[in-house]
Write a protein that holds these residues in place. Structure first.
Motif, PDB file in Angstrom:
ATOM      1  N   VAL A   1      -1.245 -10.591 -36.059  1.00 24.27           N
ATOM      2  CA  VAL A   1      -1.922 -11.939 -36.545  1.00 24.27           C
ATOM      3  C   VAL A   1      -2.964 -12.331 -35.580  1.00 24.27           C
ATOM      4  O   VAL A   1      -2.578 -12.051 -34.216  1.00 24.27           O
ATOM      5  N   PRO A   2      -3.982 -13.028 -35.826  1.00 26.14           N
ATOM      6  CA  PRO A   2      -4.909 -13.441 -34.724  1.00 26.14           C
ATOM      7  C   PRO A   2      -4.293 -14.709 -34.237  1.00 26.14           C
ATOM      8  O   PRO A   2      -3.330 -15.355 -34.499  1.00 26.14           O
ATOM      9  N   PRO A   3      -4.566 -14.441 -32.661  1.00 17.37           N
ATOM     10  CA  PRO A   3      -4.029 -15.542 -31.837  1.00 17.37           C
ATOM     11  C   PRO A   3      -4.329 -17.001 -32.227  1.00 17.37           C
ATOM     12  O   PRO A   3      -3.982 -18.099 -31.734  1.00 17.37           O
ATOM     13  N   HIS A   4      -5.770 -17.041 -32.698  1.00 16.39           N
ATOM     14  CA  HIS A   4      -6.326 -18.367 -33.105  1.00 16.39           C
ATOM     15  C   HIS A   4      -7.278 -18.062 -34.388  1.00 16.39           C
ATOM     16  O   HIS A   4      -8.095 -17.239 -34.242  1.00 16.39           O
ATOM     17  N   ARG A   5      -7.082 -18.737 -35.178  1.00 17.79           N
ATOM     18  CA  ARG A   5      -7.856 -18.901 -36.633  1.00 17.79           C
ATOM     19  C   ARG A   5      -8.999 -20.073 -36.344  1.00 17.79           C
ATOM     20  O   ARG A   5      -8.940 -20.989 -36.222  1.00 17.79           O
ATOM     21  N   GLU A   6     -10.267 -19.415 -36.780  1.00 16.73           N
ATOM     22  CA  GLU A   6     -11.275 -20.285 -36.965  1.00 16.73           C
ATOM     23  C   GLU A   6     -10.937 -21.411 -38.119  1.00 16.73           C
ATOM     24  O   GLU A   6     -10.604 -21.190 -39.169  1.00 16.73           O
ATOM     25  N   GLY A   7     -11.706 -22.515 -37.946  1.00 11.40           N
ATOM     26  CA  GLY A   7     -11.783 -23.335 -39.095  1.00 11.40           C
ATOM     27  C   GLY A   7     -10.446 -24.215 -39.428  1.00 11.40           C
ATOM     28  O   GLY A   7      -9.645 -24.108 -38.701  1.00 11.40           O
ATOM     29  N   GLY A   8     -10.622 -24.609 -40.770  1.00 11.63           N
ATOM     30  CA  GLY A   8      -9.269 -25.402 -41.326  1.00 11.63           C
ATOM     31  C   GLY A   8      -8.950 -24.954 -42.662  1.00 11.63           C
ATOM     32  O   GLY A   8      -9.419 -23.892 -42.977  1.00 11.63           O
ATOM     33  N   GLN A   9      -7.977 -25.849 -43.361  1.00 15.89           N
ATOM     34  CA  GLN A   9      -7.683 -25.180 -44.662  1.00 15.89           C
ATOM     35  C   GLN A   9      -8.686 -25.748 -45.809  1.00 15.89           C
ATOM     36  O   GLN A   9      -8.353 -25.228 -46.766  1.00 15.89           O
ATOM     37  N   ALA A  10      -9.638 -26.384 -45.328  1.00 23.05           N
ATOM     38  CA  ALA A  10     -10.660 -26.839 -46.558  1.00 23.05           C
ATOM     39  C   ALA A  10     -11.256 -25.337 -47.158  1.00 23.05           C
ATOM     40  O   ALA A  10     -11.602 -25.396 -48.185  1.00 23.05           O
ATOM     41  N   GLN A  11     -11.359 -24.330 -46.275  1.00 23.74           N
ATOM     42  CA  GLN A  11     -11.969 -23.007 -46.792  1.00 23.74           C
ATOM     43  C   GLN A  11     -11.057 -22.442 -47.823  1.00 23.74           C
ATOM     44  O   GLN A  11     -11.279 -21.445 -48.724  1.00 23.74           O
TER      45      GLN A  11
ATOM     46  N   HIS B   1       0.407 -21.955 -31.280  1.00 28.18           N
ATOM     47  CA  HIS B   1      -0.333 -23.075 -30.460  1.00 28.18           C
ATOM     48  C   HIS B   1       1.001 -23.650 -29.613  1.00 28.18           C
ATOM     49  O   HIS B   1       0.685 -23.712 -28.281  1.00 28.18           O
ATOM     50  N   LEU B   2       2.064 -23.599 -30.282  1.00 25.74           N
ATOM     51  CA  LEU B   2       3.268 -24.309 -29.128  1.00 25.74           C
ATOM     52  C   LEU B   2       3.537 -23.332 -28.079  1.00 25.74           C
ATOM     53  O   LEU B   2       3.899 -23.884 -26.962  1.00 25.74           O
ATOM     54  N   VAL B   3       3.727 -22.042 -28.631  1.00 23.52           N
ATOM     55  CA  VAL B   3       4.011 -21.157 -27.379  1.00 23.52           C
ATOM     56  C   VAL B   3       2.935 -20.967 -26.317  1.00 23.52           C
ATOM     57  O   VAL B   3       3.343 -20.739 -25.267  1.00 23.52           O
ATOM     58  N   ARG B   4       1.725 -21.250 -27.058  1.00 22.22           N
ATOM     59  CA  ARG B   4       0.766 -21.432 -25.824  1.00 22.22           C
ATOM     60  C   ARG B   4       0.829 -22.581 -25.062  1.00 22.22           C
ATOM     61  O   ARG B   4       0.558 -22.432 -23.619  1.00 22.22           O
TER      62      ARG B   4
ATOM     63  N   GLY C   1       1.575 -20.436 -21.937  1.00 23.84           N
ATOM     64  CA  GLY C   1       0.189 -20.007 -21.557  1.00 23.84           C
ATOM     65  C   GLY C   1      -0.403 -19.183 -22.545  1.00 23.84           C
ATOM     66  O   GLY C   1       0.621 -18.600 -23.543  1.00 23.84           O
ATOM     67  N   SER C   2      -1.652 -18.631 -22.684  1.00 28.93           N
ATOM     68  CA  SER C   2      -2.309 -17.966 -23.663  1.00 28.93           C
ATOM     69  C   SER C   2      -1.792 -16.397 -23.588  1.00 28.93           C
ATOM     70  O   SER C   2      -1.775 -15.642 -24.491  1.00 28.93           O
ATOM     71  N   ALA C   3      -1.559 -15.941 -22.490  1.00 27.99           N
ATOM     72  CA  ALA C   3      -1.099 -14.672 -22.266  1.00 27.99           C
ATOM     73  C   ALA C   3       0.312 -14.239 -22.930  1.00 27.99           C
ATOM     74  O   ALA C   3       0.326 -13.162 -23.767  1.00 27.99           O
ATOM     75  N   VAL C   4       1.076 -15.371 -22.884  1.00 30.91           N
ATOM     76  CA  VAL C   4       2.395 -14.985 -23.743  1.00 30.91           C
ATOM     77  C   VAL C   4       2.010 -15.133 -25.155  1.00 30.91           C
ATOM     78  O   VAL C   4       2.540 -14.323 -26.000  1.00 30.91           O
ATOM     79  N   ALA C   5       1.421 -16.342 -25.662  1.00 31.59           N
ATOM     80  CA  ALA C   5       0.972 -16.375 -27.099  1.00 31.59           C
ATOM     81  C   ALA C   5       0.209 -15.186 -27.689  1.00 31.59           C
ATOM     82  O   ALA C   5       0.575 -14.849 -28.688  1.00 31.59           O
ATOM     83  N   ASN C   6      -0.838 -14.606 -26.688  1.00 29.14           N
ATOM     84  CA  ASN C   6      -1.560 -13.586 -27.170  1.00 29.14           C
ATOM     85  C   ASN C   6      -0.741 -12.367 -27.428  1.00 29.14           C
ATOM     86  O   ASN C   6      -0.905 -11.590 -28.390  1.00 29.14           O
TER      87      ASN C   6
END
Length: 340
Positions: free
Chosen positions: A211-221, A191-194, A198-203
């Protein structure tokens, strides 16, 4: 024109790298130090230029015990914090008195060296250190789910959000970012890199790290549950259906019917699986879509708002400002600034 492009390329090449200082303590988790070096160290411009400089420091330079069967040797002392653009405080086990509401005077003094305006982030229970010196008072934060009860008892003035993977709060002198358990440190660093480049560098960093560039949801799961719901149906089909229709109205009843569940059962199951309510999850996905379009397209803001499902530019502005503290135009200026 060619000369102007060449001058711009030379200016970019001469720009100083973003300096990240990682403050480690006795009982540190080697994996968390590795996360920072791996992810920031992999961030490169289109021309292959490294975008970050990472330095590991300690209150007392020298040998630092870890929670594994080896120590590490740290050359830099706390003075490294004074020149950092970003300071990251990972977790530490064993001798970490911050989780007991106490912090050594030398650690407090070290954190006082951080220059005004520098970004500060924590991984896992590193948030206890930031809270202990008052950096999180009145601000949003998270930490590992298993430590949330202790955190809330020690630091009631912090706006703890226990269900999410990471937080961003830009309301004070320092932008503050906190993350949940160890793996959430990966989410936060990406997230900080993005935010920085920007998203191109983070991706690209995410792909190289697998690893996935963005995970869904939160830690409750991930919270341990005494009685698992064996054989329960998933809500994955409805999430995939909604993602294909972000620009259209999507109702809770539609989602529940897709899974042949009552609205009440669907809402409970959805929260168990993602850590979010269906509405909050949908808003989060729409924001991600809007951010992508702002970064990668020249579409006008009202068109982006429509395609992302917010309906109006005013609604998009409201949601983006609430989430990131910026307007769509300001976000676009930041992340469409040209090659890095």
């Amino acid at each position: 024109m060619a000369a102007m492009c060449k001058d711009r390329a030379m200016d970019v090449a001469n720009e100083p790298r973003h300096r990240v200082a990682v403050l480690v303590r006795d009982g540190m988790l080697p994996i968390e130090l590795g996360i920072v070096h791996r992810l920031f160290g992999r961030a490169k411009s289109a021309e292959g230029r490294l975008l970050y400089e990472i330095v590991t420091c300690a209150v007392r330079p020298g040998r630092v015990p870890t929670d594994a069967d080896f120590d590490i040797v740290v050359d830099a002392g706390p003075e490294a914090l004074a020149t950092a653009d970003t300071v990251i405080v990972p977790a530490a086990h064993g001798s970490d008195t911050a989780v007991e509401g106490r912090i050594p005077p030398e650690l407090r003094a070290a954190l006082g060296l951080i220059r005004p305006g520098a970004r500060i982030a924590s991984i896992c229970t590193g948030a206890f250190v930031l809270a202990a010196v008052g950096l999180l008072d009145g601000r949003r934060a998270t930490t590992h789910w298993d430590a949330c009860e202790q955190f809330r008892r020690l630091y009631p003035r912090v706006c703890l959000e226990p269900d999410i993977l990471y937080t961003e709060d830009r309301t004070g002198d320092h932008p503050i970012f906190t993350s949940a358990g160890v793996a959430a440190g990966i989410d936060l660093c990406l997230h900080l890199v993005r935010r920085d480049f920007g998203s191109a560098v983070a991706n690209s960093v995410a792909r190289r790290t697998v690893v996935p560039p963005h995970r869904e949801g939160g830690q409750a799961q991930y919270v341990e549950r005494p009685v698992p719901d064996v054989g329960a149906r998933s809500t994955g089909r409805s999430r995939a259906w909604a993602l294909d229709r972000l620009g259209q109205p999507v109702t809770l009843r539609q989602l529940a019917e897709l899974e042949a569940m009552s609205v009440r059962t669907f809402t409970r199951r959805f929260r168990e699986e993602t850590g979010l309510s269906p509405q909050r999850w949908l808003t989060q996905q729409r924001l991600e879509r809007a951010r992508q379009l702002l970064e990668e397209s020249d579409l006008p803001v009202d068109r982006i708002a429509d395609e992302a499902g917010f309906g109006t530019a005013a609604s998009l502005r409201q949601h983006l400002h609430r989430a990131l503290g910026v307007s769509p135009s300001a976000y676009r200026r930041t992340f469409r600034r040209g090659p890095v």
